[in-house]
Design a protein around this motif. Structure first.
Motif, PDB file in Angstrom:
ATOM      1  N   SER A 115       0.832  -1.196   0.000  1.00 40.17           N
ATOM      2  CA  SER A 115       0.000   0.000   0.000  1.00 40.17           C
ATOM      3  C   SER A 115       0.861   1.237   0.000  1.00 40.17           C
ATOM      4  O   SER A 115       0.541   2.229  -0.655  1.00 40.17           O
ATOM      5  CB  SER A 115      -0.899   0.038   1.230  1.00 40.17           C
ATOM      6  OG  SER A 115      -1.551  -1.163   1.360  1.00 40.17           O
ATOM      7  N   LEU A 117       3.599   1.579  -1.400  1.00 39.00           N
ATOM      8  CA  LEU A 117       4.074   1.769  -2.772  1.00 39.00           C
ATOM      9  C   LEU A 117       3.068   2.566  -3.594  1.00 39.00           C
ATOM     10  O   LEU A 117       3.438   3.358  -4.466  1.00 39.00           O
ATOM     11  CB  LEU A 117       4.307   0.395  -3.413  1.00 39.00           C
ATOM     12  CG  LEU A 117       4.662   0.391  -4.888  1.00 39.00           C
ATOM     13  CD1 LEU A 117       6.050   0.933  -5.077  1.00 39.00           C
ATOM     14  CD2 LEU A 117       4.552  -1.008  -5.460  1.00 39.00           C
ATOM     15  N   ALA A 118       1.791   2.344  -3.333  1.00 36.03           N
ATOM     16  CA  ALA A 118       0.761   2.969  -4.157  1.00 36.03           C
ATOM     17  C   ALA A 118       0.738   4.486  -4.013  1.00 36.03           C
ATOM     18  O   ALA A 118       0.412   5.190  -4.967  1.00 36.03           O
ATOM     19  CB  ALA A 118      -0.609   2.378  -3.820  1.00 36.03           C
ATOM     20  N   TYR A 119       1.099   5.011  -2.841  1.00 30.97           N
ATOM     21  CA  TYR A 119       1.004   6.472  -2.641  1.00 30.97           C
ATOM     22  C   TYR A 119       1.909   7.269  -3.591  1.00 30.97           C
ATOM     23  O   TYR A 119       1.419   8.127  -4.316  1.00 30.97           O
ATOM     24  CB  TYR A 119       1.305   6.839  -1.187  1.00 30.97           C
ATOM     25  CG  TYR A 119       0.246   6.378  -0.214  1.00 30.97           C
ATOM     26  CD1 TYR A 119      -0.963   7.051  -0.113  1.00 30.97           C
ATOM     27  CD2 TYR A 119       0.445   5.275   0.591  1.00 30.97           C
ATOM     28  CE1 TYR A 119      -1.949   6.628   0.759  1.00 30.97           C
ATOM     29  CE2 TYR A 119      -0.537   4.843   1.474  1.00 30.97           C
ATOM     30  CZ  TYR A 119      -1.730   5.521   1.562  1.00 30.97           C
ATOM     31  OH  TYR A 119      -2.691   5.110   2.414  1.00 30.97           O
ATOM     32  N   LEU A 121       3.360   6.383  -6.318  1.00 20.68           N
ATOM     33  CA  LEU A 121       3.084   6.130  -7.730  1.00 20.68           C
ATOM     34  C   LEU A 121       1.822   6.861  -8.169  1.00 20.68           C
ATOM     35  O   LEU A 121       1.757   7.416  -9.270  1.00 20.68           O
ATOM     36  CB  LEU A 121       2.972   4.627  -7.993  1.00 20.68           C
ATOM     37  CG  LEU A 121       4.286   3.864  -7.835  1.00 20.68           C
ATOM     38  CD1 LEU A 121       4.111   2.394  -8.172  1.00 20.68           C
ATOM     39  CD2 LEU A 121       5.383   4.474  -8.703  1.00 20.68           C
TER      40      LEU A 121
ATOM     41  N   ILE B 253       0.633  -3.699  -9.142  1.00 20.02           N
ATOM     42  CA  ILE B 253      -0.442  -3.201  -8.283  1.00 20.02           C
ATOM     43  C   ILE B 253      -1.791  -3.753  -8.741  1.00 20.02           C
ATOM     44  O   ILE B 253      -2.614  -4.180  -7.936  1.00 20.02           O
ATOM     45  CB  ILE B 253      -0.449  -1.655  -8.290  1.00 20.02           C
ATOM     46  CG1 ILE B 253       0.810  -1.123  -7.604  1.00 20.02           C
ATOM     47  CG2 ILE B 253      -1.684  -1.106  -7.620  1.00 20.02           C
ATOM     48  CD1 ILE B 253       0.846  -1.285  -6.117  1.00 20.02           C
ATOM     49  N   PHE B 298      -4.288   2.752  -8.435  1.00 22.44           N
ATOM     50  CA  PHE B 298      -3.599   2.779  -7.152  1.00 22.44           C
ATOM     51  C   PHE B 298      -4.549   3.151  -6.022  1.00 22.44           C
ATOM     52  O   PHE B 298      -4.528   2.556  -4.953  1.00 22.44           O
ATOM     53  CB  PHE B 298      -2.422   3.769  -7.195  1.00 22.44           C
ATOM     54  CG  PHE B 298      -1.343   3.339  -8.136  1.00 22.44           C
ATOM     55  CD1 PHE B 298      -0.899   2.021  -8.145  1.00 22.44           C
ATOM     56  CD2 PHE B 298      -0.777   4.231  -9.022  1.00 22.44           C
ATOM     57  CE1 PHE B 298       0.083   1.613  -9.028  1.00 22.44           C
ATOM     58  CE2 PHE B 298       0.213   3.831  -9.905  1.00 22.44           C
ATOM     59  CZ  PHE B 298       0.641   2.519  -9.908  1.00 22.44           C
ATOM     60  N   PHE B 301      -6.784   0.303  -5.322  1.00 20.80           N
ATOM     61  CA  PHE B 301      -6.053  -0.715  -4.546  1.00 20.80           C
ATOM     62  C   PHE B 301      -6.019  -0.339  -3.067  1.00 20.80           C
ATOM     63  O   PHE B 301      -6.297  -1.155  -2.188  1.00 20.80           O
ATOM     64  CB  PHE B 301      -4.627  -0.853  -5.085  1.00 20.80           C
ATOM     65  CG  PHE B 301      -3.735  -1.705  -4.230  1.00 20.80           C
ATOM     66  CD1 PHE B 301      -3.900  -3.085  -4.186  1.00 20.80           C
ATOM     67  CD2 PHE B 301      -2.747  -1.126  -3.450  1.00 20.80           C
ATOM     68  CE1 PHE B 301      -3.086  -3.872  -3.394  1.00 20.80           C
ATOM     69  CE2 PHE B 301      -1.920  -1.913  -2.652  1.00 20.80           C
ATOM     70  CZ  PHE B 301      -2.096  -3.279  -2.624  1.00 20.80           C
ATOM     71  N   LEU B 302      -5.691   0.928  -2.796  1.00 18.95           N
ATOM     72  CA  LEU B 302      -5.646   1.386  -1.402  1.00 18.95           C
ATOM     73  C   LEU B 302      -7.008   1.212  -0.741  1.00 18.95           C
ATOM     74  O   LEU B 302      -7.107   0.747   0.389  1.00 18.95           O
ATOM     75  CB  LEU B 302      -5.218   2.856  -1.339  1.00 18.95           C
ATOM     76  CG  LEU B 302      -3.739   3.105  -1.580  1.00 18.95           C
ATOM     77  CD1 LEU B 302      -3.463   4.590  -1.692  1.00 18.95           C
ATOM     78  CD2 LEU B 302      -2.909   2.498  -0.460  1.00 18.95           C
TER      79      LEU B 302
END
Lengths: 603, 320
Positions: A115, A117-119, A121, B253, B298, B301-302
């Motif tokens: 999670s 990582l998602a921020y 990106l 992701i 993303f 996903f979060l």
């Protein structure tokens, strides 16, 4: 004083580093020597969160990038100086840390990492969409120093060194206070930390705020030094990976790790990039990747710890050689003194009737139920615990005993019912709240902080009451003594026997000065003599006024220990009563031994 | 043509595009589910394995005369399927050489540090593959293009000759292949001896060793199958979408989102999870700018992981 002393090596490092920097004329190498420090600071930021709490972040670029863009856009759009923007970027980093932490700390392990990582990106795409593909900091002709623009690159190195010192001082300070101890106990065992009274979420949020602030500052300074900010160069995967790589390579959970890692990896990566970058464009990433692969296989803790282990082993080997005289060889296993002389145990045994039970109700459990899916694990359980009593909760395996404890100390929220501690309803509150209210507990599956000494383990439990470090030391020492562990207080938890671990967990719970102790199968897995030792400690505690609820699935040791039994079967209370009543109750015999024994029992 | 009809048409178009791309995402997710869901190995480099598969298929197609022999209609699919054994071998070797050092029976029950080693190790592999890919293949976009990708089947027109939906033929065929491969995999897992040993090793590794299953080998095989399935999905994707060495980051992701959404441990669930991601991505383009398409994934996903508190292994209380 000790704090200042711990900083001495870093001051020496800074002096030497600056000495070297003074003699470097080449612009490119000057830049590199500054960048080493920027990445070391960024690595320390990662270490603050991931090194101490063990929650691996793959997304520290989010904070770094926010810092960098704050500085770049602040100067372009508002004409602010980086001297002003650097603190603002730090504050934004801290804020971003909190905003990311609040939702993300609900996750653990690899979900947390992914999670995170998602921020960055997601932000990378947002900044590209906003049209900030390449932002250049404007050059200032008048008073360049006011805008942190220096023609002499060594000033940047000096500034970076100053930042590094501040960050190292913060890290050292965290390490030495309850802040750091709370983080390390979270890393080693989060559930145990909660039960010992540590508000794990609050400490993690503080850690990510500090970490985000440092990363924000590092990013801001990076923008000032390089003058160009692109989404990929500050939010990209490689940025997050770099923080993680320098810290893991150098050593996790120490100030030296990121510094060592950066000092080695950044020059290697940069030089290769400079030499071969034009025809081998990704060489830096390959180097970082290989560095992580090798380090995780050869020395997963990092260079710093590996080197320390090697040095310690060599020193031990030398000591052994010097003591080669066979007569002087110590025999460590055998000479270990038992903390419980048999005589003392016997004395305690005789003193069984000495404790008094008052009318005051410490814990009142009212109709508590909990289901998992269709299974009623705990079904409408009620009982009272009076001050000074030992209540035994028994029941066959799977009767719901541990689940009941989890409901009582806040690991689980009951579907129905109420848990009243000293007249205050605390149902559904978190474990650290219950610990603060005076409910301590131990675990069936022991949860030691394996790398800490006995005393340090116990000290973690003391913080729920302690006003300061010294007070925590005092409480810990007292609890260690009460559990009879004084002689092994300095040993690492991973070296202890089952009995010693059980007693250590007991001491950890005691250090928080609870009024009520929940002991979960404290006697399980112990040999015959050892049971006596632990029982002796429990008795002594009760004589001193402690109230205890103890779970066991065997009755043997319990019959002579407890004042009252609650017998659970299939999650419900089968019966309650004094040991004599309960052992004669046919329902209990049936639950334990099965129907065919009923005839024997009745005859 | 009315406002409502335009809206309806773009909605149906996005829905169709979502279903087609979702089928490919689903296949990708199934590959990851073999590794993550069943063997509990956290492979951060899954997206980069896929990238490698795309390049291998690309070079087979252009370099080995496949294009000449089979033409540009059939050729890409032949190349993609020929790539599979290479990626199988690659996955097998990576597991044998690296992954096995941080996984296996001893880490199955571990929550914290055992998994971190896997995460960080596979992050290292990902970095090497991404940047190594840039060194070897360059960073310009390439694709395994088939002429089918520029023609479409027309569904409709409906509602008085106005509303019609176009299905891109290249994507349609890719989606059909995806579904076929998943059916084949399902047969493999449920009907064969190999499948049985994989399931047993996943379910209870310790007990499996007692009944004579080579658990390490089963894990290795599963890892290799997972790698090649994802690579296959990548190849199918590459017939429609150009790619570059860093393409893996975007899809890793997508894959984790799909696997989590589908429910850990469920291979078929992962397919539906991937399908859902595809639909969300395409439908989001109706309201969110194109450039933010990836950011949407993303954020999605979060949302998925955060809305399920404690994560999915986070059973604090039941283990006390």
């Amino acid at each position: 004083m000790a704090y200042l002393k711990s900083l001495r090596p870093i001051f020496a490092f800074v002096a030497i580093y600056f000495g070297i920097a003074l003699f470097i004329e080449n612009q490119y190498y000057q830049l590199m020597i500054t960048l080493v420090l920027v990445w070391a600071i960024f690595g320390l930021s990662w270490n603050m969160l991931s090194g101490y709490t063990g929650l691996i972040s793959f997304g520290h670029a989010a904070f770094f990038g926010i810092g960098a863009y704050t500085t770049a856009l602040g100067q372009i759009h508002f004409g602010l100086s980086p001297w002003v923007l650097l603190p603002i970027a730090t504050a934004f980093g801290a804020l971003a840390g909190l905003l990311v932490g609040i939702p993300t700390f609900r996750l653990r392990g690899h979900y947390f990492a992914l999670s995170m990582l998602a921020y960055p990106l997601a932000m990378l795409y947002v900044f590209e969409w906003l049209g900030y593909q390449e932002v250049t900091l404007p050059l200032v002709r008048d008073h360049p120093a006011l805008y942190m623009q220096f023609s002499d690159h060594r000033i940047y190195t000096l500034l970076a060194l100053a930042m590094l010192v501040v960050v190292v001082m913060i890290t050292r300070w965290v390490e030495r206070t309850r802040f750091g101890i709370s983080l390390i106990s979270i890393k080693q065992n989060e559930a145990a930390a909660e039960a010992a009274g540590i508000n794990t979420l609050a400490w993690k949020l503080k850690a990510i705020a500090v970490s985000g602030a440092i990363a924000g500052a590092a990013g801001a300074f990076y923008a000032v030094v390089l003058l160009v900010v692109t989404p990929v160069s500050v939010f990209g995967m490689l940025v997050s990976a770099q923080a993680l790589t320098v810290a893991m390579f150098g050593g996790v959970g120490t100030v030296w790790g990121p510094i060592i890692g950066a000092a080695f990896l950044i020059p290697v990566g940069e030089i290769l990039h400079a030499e071969f970058g034009t025809f081998i464009p990704g060489i830096q990433g390959v180097i970082y990747g290989l560095a992580i692969i090798i380090i995780i296989i050869v020395a997963p803790e990092g260079v710093f710890w590996k080197a320390r282990d090697i040095l310690a082993n060599r020193r031990a080997a030398r000591a052994r050689r010097e003591a080669a005289d066979p007569a002087a060889m110590p025999c460590p296993e055998k000479s270990e003194p038992s903390p419980f002389p048999a005589a003392e145990a016997d004395a305690a045994e005789e003193a069984v009737a000495e404790h008094t039970v008052s009318d005051e109700i410490v814990l009142d459990v009212r109709g508590v139920s909990k289901s998992f899916g269709g299974l009623k694990a705990v079904d409408n359980v009620s009982f009272e615990v009076r001050k000074g009593m030992i209540l035994g909760i028994i029941g066959p395996n799977g009767a719901g005993k541990t689940t009941l404890f989890n409901l009582l100390n806040g690991f689980l929220k009951p579907d129905e019912g109420d848990v009243v501690v000293n007249g205050r309803s605390l149902v559904g509150r978190k474990p650290h709240v219950l610990a603060a209210a005076g409910v301590g507990r131990t675990f069936q599956v022991m949860r030691p902080f394996a790398r800490m000494s006995v005393e340090e383990n116990v000290r973690v439990g003391a913080f729920v009451r302690a006003r300061n470090g010294e007070h925590a030391d005092a409480l810990a020492r007292e609890a260690v003594e009460k559990a009879g562990l004084s002689e092994i207080a300095g040993r690492r938890a991973s070296e202890l026997t089952t009995k010693e671990l059980r007693l250590m967990e007991l001491a950890r719970a005691l250090a928080g000065q609870p009024q009520l102790l929940l002991l979960d199968e404290t006697l399980a897995g112990l040999g015959h003599g050892e049971v006596g030792d632990v029982v002796a400690v429990v008795r002594r505690l009760v004589r001193e006024g402690m109230t205890i609820v103890i779970i066991e699935h065997t009755m043997q040791a319990m019959v002579r220990l407890v004042d009252r039994f609650v017998v659970l079967d299939h999650g419900a209370v089968l019966t309650t009563g004094s040991p004599e009543e309960v052992t004669k109750d046919p329902k209990v015999i049936e639950a334990y031994l099965g129907k065919k024994w009923m005839a024997h029992a009745e005859s | 043509m009315t406002e409502g009809q335009i809206l309806l048409e773009s909605f149906l178009q996005a829905l169709a595009a979502g279903l087609l791309i979702g089928a490919i995402y689903g296949l990708m997710c199934v590959g990851l589910a073999m590794i993550f869901g069943i063997m509990r190995v956290i492979n951060f480099a899954q997206g980069d394995f896929m990238m490698l598969g795309m390049y291998v298929a690309f070079f087979i197609f252009t370099g080995f005369g496949i294009q000449g022999v089979f033409g540009s209609y059939v050729g890409p699919y032949v190349a993609i399927f020929l790539m599979v054994p290479f990626l199988f071998a690659f996955g097998y070797a990576i597991h044998r050489l690296l992954i096995t050092r941080v996984t296996g029976i001893r880490t199955v029950g571990m929550e914290g540090e055992g998994h971190y080693a896997q995460l960080v190790l596979t992050l290292g592999i990902a970095l090497v593959l991404q940047n190594g890919g840039q060194i070897l293949f360059g960073s310009q976009l390439v694709s395994i293009r088939t002429p089918l990708s520029s023609v479409a089947w027309e569904l409709g027109p409906f509602w008085g000759d106005f509303v019609s939906v176009f299905l891109n033929k290249g994507r349609g065929i890719a989606a059909i292949f995806s579904v076929a491969v998943i059916l084949g995999l399902w047969l493999l897992i449920s009907r064969t001896r190999l499948g049985r040993s994989l399931r047993a090793a996943a379910d209870n590794p310790e007990a499996s060793t007692y009944v004579g299953i080579d658990v390490d080998r089963a894990y290795r095989t599963a890892f290799a199958i997972g790698t090649s399935i994802t690579a296959l999905a990548g190849g199918l994707l590459a017939t429609n979408y150009p790619f570059h060495p860093f393409v893996g980051l975007e899809y890793v992701i997508v894959m984790y989102a799909g696997v989590v959404l589908g429910g850990i441990g469920s291979t078929i669930g992962a397919f539906w999870g991937g399908m859902a991601i595809g639909l969300v991505q395409q439908l989001s383009t109706l309201v969110i700018p194109m450039q933010l398409q990836n950011a949407t994934i993303f954020v999605f996903f979060l949302l998925i992981v955060v809305l399920r508190p404690q994560g999915f292994f986070g059973r604090i209380s039941e283990r006390t």
